[in-house]
Design an enzyme around this catalytic site. Sequence first.
Site, PDB file in Angstrom:
ATOM      1  N   CYS A  70       0.865  -1.176   0.000  1.00 13.26           N
ATOM      2  CA  CYS A  70       0.000   0.000   0.000  1.00 13.26           C
ATOM      3  C   CYS A  70       0.908   1.233   0.000  1.00 13.26           C
ATOM      4  CB  CYS A  70      -0.862  -0.036   1.268  1.00 13.26           C
ATOM      5  SG  CYS A  70      -1.883   1.429   1.522  1.00 13.26           S
ATOM      6  N   CYS A 182      -0.809   3.738  -6.641  1.00 14.45           N
ATOM      7  CA  CYS A 182      -1.723   3.173  -5.642  1.00 14.45           C
ATOM      8  C   CYS A 182      -1.963   1.740  -6.089  1.00 14.45           C
ATOM      9  CB  CYS A 182      -3.036   3.953  -5.635  1.00 14.45           C
ATOM     10  SG  CYS A 182      -4.342   3.139  -4.678  1.00 14.45           S
TER      11      CYS A 182
HETATM   12  N1  DGL Z   1      -4.020   0.640  -2.007  1.00 11.97           N
HETATM   13  C1  DGL Z   1      -3.582   1.762  -1.285  1.00 11.97           C
HETATM   14  C2  DGL Z   1      -2.385   2.473  -1.892  1.00 11.97           C
HETATM   15  O1  DGL Z   1      -1.617   1.861  -2.553  1.00 11.97           O
HETATM   16  C3  DGL Z   1      -4.561   2.680  -0.611  1.00 11.97           C
HETATM   17  C4  DGL Z   1      -5.932   2.867  -1.147  1.00 11.97           C
HETATM   18  C5  DGL Z   1      -6.834   3.508  -0.090  1.00 11.97           C
HETATM   19  O2  DGL Z   1      -7.157   2.822   0.867  1.00 11.97           O
HETATM   20  O3  DGL Z   1      -7.170   4.689  -0.250  1.00 11.97           O
HETATM   21  O4  DGL Z   1      -2.166   3.639  -1.678  1.00 11.97           O
END
Ligand code: DGL
Length: 261
Positions: A70, A182
């Site tokens: 993440c 993301c």
């Molecule tokens: N998948 C996450 C990232 O790479 C975060 C997405 C979220 O929860 O807003 O930033």
Amino acid sequence: MRIGFFDSGIGGLTVLHQTLRFLPNEDYLFYADTRHVPYGEKKKEEVREYIISAVDFIASQNVKALVVACNTATSIVIEELRERYDFPILGIEPAVKPAIEQWEGTEKKVLVLATSLTLKEKKYNDLVHRIDQGEIVDSLPLPGLVQFAESFEFDKNTIVPYLKRELSSFDLGQYGTVVLGCTHFPYFVDSLRSVFPEYVNFISGSIGTAKNLQRILESKDQINQGTGDIIFFKSGEKVEDTLTLSNYHNLFEMLDRLNKR
Ligand code: DGL
């Protein structure tokens, strides 16, 4: 021992999917903090607490390494996590450096798509400040894509109009590379491709993270001969219902198809 993977939701599966190509014989524990997704639009302090309690849980399951799959969580707490636990912890960051290297000295620019929190954070801004000498990096938060992914909405007829709206003030012809900053975004690469000119390249940090993980396990002589088994948790609850498990399986198949194109 298993390798832990952590994300706010299903985005982390895009990183696990890449990792399985390099480390198919490891066993994995995938933890999605679905009770608190999305992280990217919340306050940093609130998200920090969610992450610490999720990673405390993962640590209690005896993992030999953790991938914070993440970008948002990495930008907020990766250093703190490394101080708190004694197993290796890898993060993922928007792949700005390779994107800039591809286009330095040309007319083309780089567009970084990520969450609002990632783009606001010091880690991202320091990185761009350090390496973007030619000022070719622009950025845009796309929170809608996280919501769409979490509701398993991948239909181009819904996604493309959303992307066109969000990108309406950008001259898309000026970009050579789009950074998927993301981990929820690789699910939408088909829709993104149809909105940007065809020469645009899409990159994410997943392969770099997977290779780093492999290098660390090799250096510690901790490569497993497991079966590629994955157990899933949603905010501390083990996932056992067959519908959710088959949804995850379908996401891997979708990523297989997208990566072949
Ligand atoms: N998948 C996450 C990232 O790479 C975060 C997405 C979220 O929860 O807003 O930033």
